[in-house]
Design an enzyme around this catalytic site. Structure first.
Site, PDB file in Angstrom:
ATOM      1  N   SER A 252       0.848  -1.192   0.000  1.00  0.00           N
ATOM      2  CA  SER A 252       0.000   0.000   0.000  1.00  0.00           C
ATOM      3  C   SER A 252       0.883   1.241   0.000  1.00  0.00           C
ATOM      4  CB  SER A 252      -0.893   0.000   1.239  1.00  0.00           C
ATOM      5  OG  SER A 252      -0.098   0.252   2.381  1.00  0.00           O
ATOM      6  N   LYS A 253       0.229   2.378  -0.042  1.00  0.00           N
ATOM      7  CA  LYS A 253       0.895   3.688  -0.064  1.00  0.00           C
ATOM      8  C   LYS A 253       2.034   3.790   0.954  1.00  0.00           C
ATOM      9  CE  LYS A 253      -0.335   6.587  -2.978  1.00  0.00           C
ATOM     10  NZ  LYS A 253       0.857   6.324  -3.683  1.00  0.00           N
TER      11      LYS A 253
END
Ligand code: GLU
Length: 476
Positions: A252-253
């Site tokens: 994820s980010k």
């Protein structure tokens, strides 16, 4: 033999994530391997979250990766339209078919009521499942609810028993339909739900292999039931394991760049991403890691897909990008690097100079983004000395070298690499110095530091005027 037809079906609700890019790449490789068709379908039934900008950016990224598709929203094809928002009449007619068959029924339960029941089931430790309350509504009740303006969702009446398939990646997968119960296929506003639209499309588009991320495994039994209801043959399903970050949580980010656009902006090459992303969860029988598109197409085989999640390894990505960067023709490399010089305060209008400077530093970088800083020393107007370089330049022996160099330089019109080597021979003869004692001071004088690329080439890129003024600036 039936023609292989696969599709990539992004929802245009954001950028192309690398997980989805990998799905696209594997579909593309599979289609090319069997001379099949690779179809692009835009799944934009979620009008609130879908945007034209996202669609465009996904198309741009796919094109940049070099994944050409045979049928799609812009190019058309025999099974269009290829944007779900333009296929609503098709969903409508298939919805009617299921209605007439008695396969679906209207459900007037409101969200609040359903949510309360879901929570209660969870508290009892049960799997939430629709209790079929609306299945027992009489025709008269349905009529009066509709007359009162209530708009129902439409639920698929799930048969009892097992639903199984032989997954191309994961092997046999079995679900008990009790697990999920009757599910909604059309929302109260008449919009089809993903599972329904995807099956109508995959069925009508003659998709033979559905290859997608394994976050869709739990959708597959529902989709299989819809196929059964239409009496359509099932495609083969292959669910690709997810990608994890180095800490083994879903990528994820938090882990940094996760979209193709970000990786592109960070200076990674499309050929690297194709190779690198293909190798997440798959390996070639040869054990080789550097695989051209041709070899990927040639060697890809579902039997060599891993069932477990893959870990995104940025060190490997950097290494691979460095390898591809070094393998590029210098002209192409310089052209690919150009955009990264935007906003970088050096004048790169001289193409030959830029290409020569890049050639000198390409071994020391791993991404295009690192090139401007790496070639910057060749574009300086003044010499900038690194800490350890100052002391070297002040040595008496170094000063002798600088004087000898400047004298020899006077007889040279153009300082190319050969001229530089000839001058250094002369300096060596004159000063009696050689090896490190001779070269370190010269390197310091031209590049400002004690290590770097081939000095003769560096002098050529720097040119006579700057080489002379840099050396002069060190005379004490
Ligand atoms: N639009 C879906 C997604 O982006 C497609 C899933 C599928 O391939 O069936 O996840």
């Amino acid at each position: 033999m039936t023609q292989i037809r696969v599709r990539f079906a992004p929802s245009p609700t954001g950028h192309l994530h690398i997980g989805n890019a990998r799905t696209a790449i594997l579909n593309w490789i599979f289609a090319r391997k069997y001379q099949g068709k690779f179809i692009l379908r835009i799944e934009d039934t979620d009008a609130e979250r879908s945007t034209a900008t996202s669609e465009q950016s996904i198309l741009d990224d796919l094109k940049w990766l070099g994944l050409n598709w045979d049928e799609g929203p812009e190019e058309g094809g025999d099974f269009g339209p290829y944007r779900q928002s333009q296929r609503l009449p098709l969903y409508q007619s298939h919805w009617n078919f299921l209605k007439e068959k008695g396969q679906i029924y209207p459900c007037f339960c409101d969200e609040e009521e359903l949510e309360a029941k879901r929570q209660a089931a969870l508290q009892r430790g049960e799997n939430p499942r629709y209790d079929r309350k609306c299945l027992s509504l009489s025709a008269a009740e349905i009529k009066s609810l509709a007359a009162a303006g209530r708009k129902p969702a439409w639920r698929f009446r799930v048969r009892k028993g097992e639903i199984k398939w032989d997954d191309l990646v994961k092997g046999e997968i079995v679900f008990d339909s009790e697990y999920f119960g009757d599910f909604v296929i059309v929302r109260p506003d008449g919009m089809p739900v993903y599972n329904f639209a995807a099956v109508v499309d995959d069925g009508l588009m003659n998709i033979t292999h559905v290859i997608r991320g394994d976050d869709h495994v739990s959708n597959t039994p529902k989709q299989i039931l819809i196929y059964e209801a239409f009496g359509w043959p099932l495609p083969a399903f292959g669910h690709i394991p997810m990608i994890l970050g180095p800490d083994r949580t879903r990528l994820s980010k938090r882990h940094g760049a996760t979209s193709v656009g970000e990786l592109r902006a960070n200076g990674y090459l499309p050929q690297t991403l194709i190779n690198f992303l293909s190798l997440l969860s798959w390996s070639s029988e040869s054990g080789d890691e550097l695989l051209s598109r041709e070899r990927l197409i040639d060697e890809f085989d579902f039997s060599r897909m891993s069932k477990s999640p893959a870990v995104f390894d940025i060190i490997k990505l950097n290494w691979m990008n460095g390898v591809y960067l070094r393998a590029m023709e210098i002209k192409n490399l310089a052209a690919s690097a150009r955009p990264f010089f935007q906003n970088y305060p050096i004048d790169i209008s001289d193409e030959t100079k830029l290409a020569n400077a890049i050639e000198l530093v390409r071994d020391s970088v791993e991404t295009l983004k690192q090139l401007p800083a790496a070639v910057e020393p060749f574009y300086r107007n003044e010499l900038k000395l690194a800490a350890e370089a100052k002391e070297i330049s002040l040595r008496e022996s170094s000063q002798k070298i600088y004087w000898a160099f400047l004298r020899a330089l006077q007889n040279c019109d153009r300082l190319d690499a050969d001229a530089f080597r000839a001058i250094m021979q002369q300096v060596q003869k004159e000063t009696g110095m050689m090896g490190k004692e001779l070269w370190a001071p010269m390197r310091v004088a031209l590049m400002g530091k004690t290590h770097g690329p081939d000095l003769a080439m560096a002098a050529q890129v720097l040119g006579k005027e700057k080489s002379e003024s840099f050396v002069r600036s060190l005379l004490s």
